[in-house]
Write a protein that holds these residues in place. Structure first.
Motif, PDB file in Angstrom:
ATOM      1  N   HIS A  51       3.318   2.162  -2.930  1.00 18.64           N
ATOM      2  CA  HIS A  51       2.054   1.450  -2.701  1.00 18.64           C
ATOM      3  C   HIS A  51       1.729   1.360  -1.212  1.00 18.64           C
ATOM      4  O   HIS A  51       0.561   1.499  -0.822  1.00 18.64           O
ATOM      5  CB  HIS A  51       2.111   0.049  -3.301  1.00 18.64           C
ATOM      6  CG  HIS A  51       2.069   0.023  -4.795  1.00 18.64           C
ATOM      7  ND1 HIS A  51       1.037   0.571  -5.532  1.00 18.64           N
ATOM      8  CD2 HIS A  51       2.941  -0.475  -5.700  1.00 18.64           C
ATOM      9  CE1 HIS A  51       1.266   0.404  -6.809  1.00 18.64           C
ATOM     10  NE2 HIS A  51       2.439  -0.229  -6.946  1.00 18.64           N
ATOM     11  N   ALA A  52       2.742   1.148  -0.390  1.00 19.37           N
ATOM     12  CA  ALA A  52       2.523   1.091   1.058  1.00 19.37           C
ATOM     13  C   ALA A  52       2.060   2.441   1.579  1.00 19.37           C
ATOM     14  O   ALA A  52       1.170   2.515   2.449  1.00 19.37           O
ATOM     15  CB  ALA A  52       3.800   0.654   1.769  1.00 19.37           C
ATOM     16  N   ALA A  53       2.630   3.518   1.054  1.00 19.81           N
ATOM     17  CA  ALA A  53       2.211   4.859   1.465  1.00 19.81           C
ATOM     18  C   ALA A  53       0.776   5.136   1.052  1.00 19.81           C
ATOM     19  O   ALA A  53       0.000   5.730   1.809  1.00 19.81           O
ATOM     20  CB  ALA A  53       3.146   5.907   0.874  1.00 19.81           C
ATOM     21  N   GLU A  54       0.414   4.681  -0.150  1.00 22.67           N
ATOM     22  CA  GLU A  54      -0.969   4.859  -0.603  1.00 22.67           C
ATOM     23  C   GLU A  54      -1.946   4.092   0.286  1.00 22.67           C
ATOM     24  O   GLU A  54      -3.028   4.590   0.609  1.00 22.67           O
ATOM     25  CB  GLU A  54      -1.116   4.397  -2.046  1.00 22.67           C
ATOM     26  CG  GLU A  54      -0.487   5.321  -3.057  1.00 22.67           C
ATOM     27  CD  GLU A  54      -0.611   4.793  -4.478  1.00 22.67           C
ATOM     28  OE1 GLU A  54      -1.271   3.755  -4.690  1.00 22.67           O
ATOM     29  OE2 GLU A  54      -0.032   5.424  -5.374  1.00 22.67           O
ATOM     30  N   ALA A  55      -1.560   2.890   0.671  1.00 23.35           N
ATOM     31  CA  ALA A  55      -2.426   2.092   1.545  1.00 23.35           C
ATOM     32  C   ALA A  55      -2.582   2.754   2.908  1.00 23.35           C
ATOM     33  O   ALA A  55      -3.693   2.810   3.459  1.00 23.35           O
ATOM     34  CB  ALA A  55      -1.856   0.683   1.703  1.00 23.35           C
ATOM     35  N   GLN A  56      -1.482   3.274   3.453  1.00 19.37           N
ATOM     36  CA  GLN A  56      -1.548   3.965   4.745  1.00 19.37           C
ATOM     37  C   GLN A  56      -2.421   5.218   4.636  1.00 19.37           C
ATOM     38  O   GLN A  56      -3.209   5.514   5.535  1.00 19.37           O
ATOM     39  CB  GLN A  56      -0.145   4.352   5.226  1.00 19.37           C
ATOM     40  CG  GLN A  56       0.690   3.216   5.699  1.00 19.37           C
ATOM     41  CD  GLN A  56       0.296   2.766   7.101  1.00 19.37           C
ATOM     42  OE1 GLN A  56      -0.311   3.493   7.866  1.00 19.37           O
ATOM     43  NE2 GLN A  56       0.631   1.528   7.402  1.00 19.37           N
ATOM     44  N   ALA A  57      -2.266   5.971   3.540  1.00 14.53           N
ATOM     45  CA  ALA A  57      -3.066   7.182   3.352  1.00 14.53           C
ATOM     46  C   ALA A  57      -4.548   6.850   3.212  1.00 14.53           C
ATOM     47  O   ALA A  57      -5.412   7.545   3.774  1.00 14.53           O
ATOM     48  CB  ALA A  57      -2.579   7.953   2.132  1.00 14.53           C
ATOM     49  N   ALA A  58      -4.862   5.794   2.482  1.00 15.74           N
ATOM     50  CA  ALA A  58      -6.267   5.384   2.333  1.00 15.74           C
ATOM     51  C   ALA A  58      -6.851   4.966   3.670  1.00 15.74           C
ATOM     52  O   ALA A  58      -8.003   5.277   3.979  1.00 15.74           O
ATOM     53  CB  ALA A  58      -6.374   4.248   1.322  1.00 15.74           C
ATOM     54  N   GLN A  59      -6.047   4.274   4.464  1.00 16.19           N
ATOM     55  CA  GLN A  59      -6.511   3.868   5.788  1.00 16.19           C
ATOM     56  C   GLN A  59      -6.746   5.104   6.663  1.00 16.19           C
ATOM     57  O   GLN A  59      -7.712   5.152   7.429  1.00 16.19           O
ATOM     58  CB  GLN A  59      -5.483   2.947   6.437  1.00 16.19           C
ATOM     59  CG  GLN A  59      -5.938   2.331   7.737  1.00 16.19           C
ATOM     60  CD  GLN A  59      -4.883   1.389   8.323  1.00 16.19           C
ATOM     61  OE1 GLN A  59      -3.734   1.387   7.884  1.00 16.19           O
ATOM     62  NE2 GLN A  59      -5.290   0.608   9.293  1.00 16.19           N
ATOM     63  N   GLY A  65      -5.915   4.000  11.407  1.00 16.07           N
ATOM     64  CA  GLY A  65      -4.470   4.157  11.281  1.00 16.07           C
ATOM     65  C   GLY A  65      -3.913   5.223  12.193  1.00 16.07           C
ATOM     66  O   GLY A  65      -4.623   6.112  12.667  1.00 16.07           O
ATOM     67  N   ASP A  66      -2.651   5.118  12.435  1.00 15.52           N
ATOM     68  CA  ASP A  66      -1.936   6.057  13.276  1.00 15.52           C
ATOM     69  C   ASP A  66      -1.346   7.157  12.399  1.00 15.52           C
ATOM     70  O   ASP A  66      -0.733   6.880  11.363  1.00 15.52           O
ATOM     71  CB  ASP A  66      -0.822   5.307  14.028  1.00 15.52           C
ATOM     72  CG  ASP A  66      -0.052   6.195  14.968  1.00 15.52           C
ATOM     73  OD1 ASP A  66      -0.637   7.185  15.464  1.00 15.52           O
ATOM     74  OD2 ASP A  66       1.133   5.904  15.223  1.00 15.52           O
TER      75      ASP A  66
END
Length: 103
Positions: A51-59, A65-66
């Motif tokens: 879920h954290a990876a999905e959130a980072q990818a969406a950002q 995002g970096d």
């Protein structure tokens, strides 16, 4: 998908350490409940990493995002999924081996 036994062992050791830090102790004599709680926490950690990876990818898709953080989060999610898959495969193989044993 090449995951070594040492990576699976390290992931299990980390999840065990996390469970001990979160308040799960070795006071109970029932090792099955300890194993099941460690296993369920490991699966929960793998899901939360995804879920954290999905959130980072969406950002990242929205322009924020970096890129390094995004790639790192996706790599961590991939490693967690591979480790979970290896553990599942090993457990199924162990179950099949036990079922093949003669009484």
């Amino acid at each position: 998908m090449l995951t070594s036994v040492s990576q699976a062992h390290n992931a299990y050791a980390q999840s065990l350490q996390n469970s001990l830090q979160s308040g799960v102790t070795d006071d109970t004599p029932d090792s099955v409940s300890d194993f099941s709680s460690v296993l369920s926490q490991a699966v929960g950690n793998a899901v939360s990493t995804g879920h954290a990876a999905e959130a980072q990818a969406a950002q990242g898709l929205s322009g924020g995002g970096d890129m390094t953080q995004i790639v790192t989060a996706i790599s961590n999610a991939q490693l967690a999924l591979q480790t979970t898959t290896v553990i599942r495969d090993r457990m199924v193989q162990a179950y099949q081996d036990v079922m093949k044993m003669s009484i």
